[in-house]
Design an enzyme around this catalytic site. Sequence first.
Site, PDB file in Angstrom:
ATOM      1  N   ASP A   1       0.873  -1.172   0.000  1.00  0.00           N
ATOM      2  CA  ASP A   1       0.000   0.000   0.000  1.00  0.00           C
ATOM      3  C   ASP A   1       0.910   1.221   0.000  1.00  0.00           C
ATOM      4  O   ASP A   1       1.496   1.573   1.018  1.00  0.00           O
ATOM      5  CB  ASP A   1      -0.896  -0.035   1.247  1.00  0.00           C
ATOM      6  CG  ASP A   1      -1.748   1.227   1.386  1.00  0.00           C
ATOM      7  OD1 ASP A   1      -1.667   2.106   0.501  1.00  0.00           O
ATOM      8  OD2 ASP A   1      -2.484   1.325   2.383  1.00  0.00           O
TER       9      ASP A   1
ATOM     10  N   LYS B   1       2.865  11.289  -3.348  1.00  0.00           N
ATOM     11  CA  LYS B   1       1.843  10.636  -4.171  1.00  0.00           C
ATOM     12  C   LYS B   1       0.952  11.657  -4.886  1.00  0.00           C
ATOM     13  O   LYS B   1       0.438  11.397  -5.970  1.00  0.00           O
ATOM     14  CB  LYS B   1       0.995   9.743  -3.269  1.00  0.00           C
ATOM     15  CG  LYS B   1       0.029   8.816  -3.963  1.00  0.00           C
ATOM     16  CD  LYS B   1      -0.614   7.902  -2.938  1.00  0.00           C
ATOM     17  CE  LYS B   1      -1.633   6.967  -3.543  1.00  0.00           C
ATOM     18  NZ  LYS B   1      -2.192   6.068  -2.513  1.00  0.00           N
TER      19      LYS B   1
ATOM     20  N   GLU C   1      -7.248   0.547  -4.538  1.00  0.00           N
ATOM     21  CA  GLU C   1      -7.245   0.467  -3.074  1.00  0.00           C
ATOM     22  C   GLU C   1      -8.581   0.005  -2.477  1.00  0.00           C
ATOM     23  O   GLU C   1      -8.597  -0.902  -1.643  1.00  0.00           O
ATOM     24  CB  GLU C   1      -6.797   1.809  -2.487  1.00  0.00           C
ATOM     25  CG  GLU C   1      -5.295   2.005  -2.678  1.00  0.00           C
ATOM     26  CD  GLU C   1      -4.831   3.455  -2.590  1.00  0.00           C
ATOM     27  OE1 GLU C   1      -5.633   4.320  -2.183  1.00  0.00           O
ATOM     28  OE2 GLU C   1      -3.667   3.718  -2.926  1.00  0.00           O
TER      29      GLU C   1
ATOM     30  N   ASP D   1     -13.137   5.301   0.932  1.00  0.00           N
ATOM     31  CA  ASP D   1     -11.695   5.294   1.199  1.00  0.00           C
ATOM     32  C   ASP D   1     -11.149   6.724   1.154  1.00  0.00           C
ATOM     33  O   ASP D   1     -10.909   7.272   0.082  1.00  0.00           O
ATOM     34  CB  ASP D   1     -11.013   4.407   0.143  1.00  0.00           C
ATOM     35  CG  ASP D   1      -9.495   4.315   0.340  1.00  0.00           C
ATOM     36  OD1 ASP D   1      -8.957   4.987   1.250  1.00  0.00           O
ATOM     37  OD2 ASP D   1      -8.852   3.570  -0.422  1.00  0.00           O
TER      38      ASP D   1
END
Lengths: 180, 623
Positions: B25, B87, B186, B208
């Site tokens: 992850d 990210k 994800e 999420d």
Amino acid sequence: MSSINIDFKQSFFQLFDLQPSFALDGATLEQRYRALQLQVHPDQAAHLAAAQQRLALQQATFVNEAYQTLRSPLRRARYLLKLNDVDTQEETNTAMPLDFLMAQMDRREAVIAAQQQRDVAALDELTRLMQLETRELEADVAAKIDGEKNYLAAAELVRKLRFMEKLAEEIHAAYDEIDN
Amino acid sequence: MALLQISEPGMSTAPHQHRLAVGIDLGTTNSLVATVRNGISTVLNDEQGRAMLPSIVRYVDAQKILVGEAAQRGQNDDPFNTISSVKRFMGRGLADLGDTSRFPYRFITDSNTQTVQLRTVAGAKSPVEVSAEILKELRTRAELSLGGELVGAVITVPAYFDDAQRQATKDAARLAGLNVLRLLNEPTAAAIAYGLDNAAEGVYAVYDLGGGTFDISILRLSRGVFEVLATNGDSALGGDDFDQRIFCWLLEQNALSALPASDTRLLLTHARTAKEQLTEHNDTRITAMLSDGRVIDSVLSQTQFHEMSNNLLQRTLQPLRRALRDAALQVADVNGVVMVGGATRMPQVQRAVGEFFAQTPLTNLDPDKVVALGAAIQANLLAGNRGADEWLLLDVIPLSLGLETMGGLAEKVIPRNSTIPTARAQEFTTYKDGQTAMSIHVVQGERELISDCRSLAKFELRGIPAMVAGAARIRVTFQVDADGLLSVAAREMRSGVEATIEVKPSYGLVDADIARMLQESGQYAKEDMQARALRELQTEANQLVDAVQNALLQDGDLLTNTQRAAITAQLENLQTCLAEHDTQILQRAMTALNDATVNFAQARMDKSVASALSGKKISDLDI
């Protein structure tokens, strides 16, 4: 394991071992689709060599295309007509009955008005009417294709269904716009 | 690349050997690595017993690089060289980032790829390179912990990541020396972990909210099949933005402006702590001393925080409504809501989601770990370690893919939420008499205007025979693989002229860059690499020979005699080269055979891709 070899020459109906008819058992289609994907999906070939991964990609793509085609009444009807060498002429044949075209124009205007007034209840009502009419057309398609085998008449119904699909897309977009 | 059928599967699998594979992850704030051991998915801790690696990289000097907590300690003192939340910059250009003054970094634009880079003491670093450092750290942790080399990794990405962001993530993994088994969304990873653990059946929503990204996915779980019905989200919205709100409030409260980078970093760190405090306390006190000696001392209440962050929450509800509409479902159809991502710990998030779905969200799993755990389960399957239960994942692409047509309009070729892998073909024609080239512009997004969509690639199809306008038939085929990555091929149907592209030149690294960086990093210097490479290549060459022979048997009738002769010649050449024990010669021969079969493969592909749009109006495409 991706040990099966799918024949890309077969029809989508043959792929799922179904009769080529408009009437179709959705549960059986879904069950066979899943069984096939369990065998051919790229996830099953990820640990194998590049050539086998490519094959898995190709086969899974074919199975997805077949499933999506048969699952949608409009696409299924279009595909059945194609198998019977009838072109639905959805972009070229504009000779629609006048009352149908007028009704469609009214609907579109109602969608635009509902969007401008941010009237979700009106969109809900338009959705209900659109779905009702779509189901009626689909019942007619079933009668023409499966019953009478009158493919030219079915082609006109498919053109009408395409109008309904566009209307559904416009309603969908109107909901999204109201959300913005 | 040629798409061919092969006859003998399973050749490269060593039987009964557990192959080491991990799920990673790669988060905005924290990253984790997990693996399946004795049938149970487990997060791998570092030597100090910590599961989460802060996604922070510090370039100390030209050589020394720190990752994780060691890097975090330098964050306030050395903000320019200490990169966090990288990210957010993956596959992005400067224009995508908006107001860059809110980030304590020195951005530059890479002139080749138009992507952002960060200026550090070790030189300009791309987000791909920074991410690769985080991945290397996790790879080392996994290899030490598992005692062997990894066969591969599943890397998770936000479901709403576009093609450029996915490609950048894959490049980072390759740069870290990882074999990417799959990019996994994800929320889907979370659904796998949750679903298999709880034998869940029915429709589930996965909400999420990570550090920098927001996803909503609606899935149907039934008898071991995880079918994503729709996904939506915002790839630039996350817990970081809640920190930003507190940070801005602090500036306002204390009448501050234009702070030096170290003070910005300091206050952001305090803002984050305050946010976490407010999860359990009614108010929190923020005290800090700025570099010029000024003292900050403010008290923030939960109510104030909820008010200032309310519109961020509202921004997550819009994608929720859209995803439900795309799945043609009502709120009442949803059987359970799974919460993922550290930011879902905020009570106002749980309350808003609970109210929306009219049910209490499921929080009986660690929102920080569930994605890595799911990715590990997927990695275990993909590595070929078969467990007792068979299961299947059917995921979708989050954003529509299309082409530019006349007047700067985008024509959708593959609509969003299509199950992958998928392929679609669309036909175009020439616009002018004698037109011999056509430019093809591939875009991603939902809007009608090209300028509102993301440009993925531009390429040209040249050598179209001169014909009157409208006579040429150019078929453009889009193929999306199981990673959600796109490749596009264009072919003039009368002459067979074609052009193919893997969509990546607009953003990301080109293959040559990756090869160079890999060499520089020296991790492929092992002696046995050469021998192994040759063995693998021989296996692949043998399979290719089988595949081509088989394809000729099945579909040889698609070829002219000349085409068949050309393929046969390369086939025989490859068989000869197999005896040479030279990777370069073998590679060349394989490439030659692959090249010779491109048209053949395309013809076979065309046969299999029934264009749903056949008979559709032939749109004009300007050159």
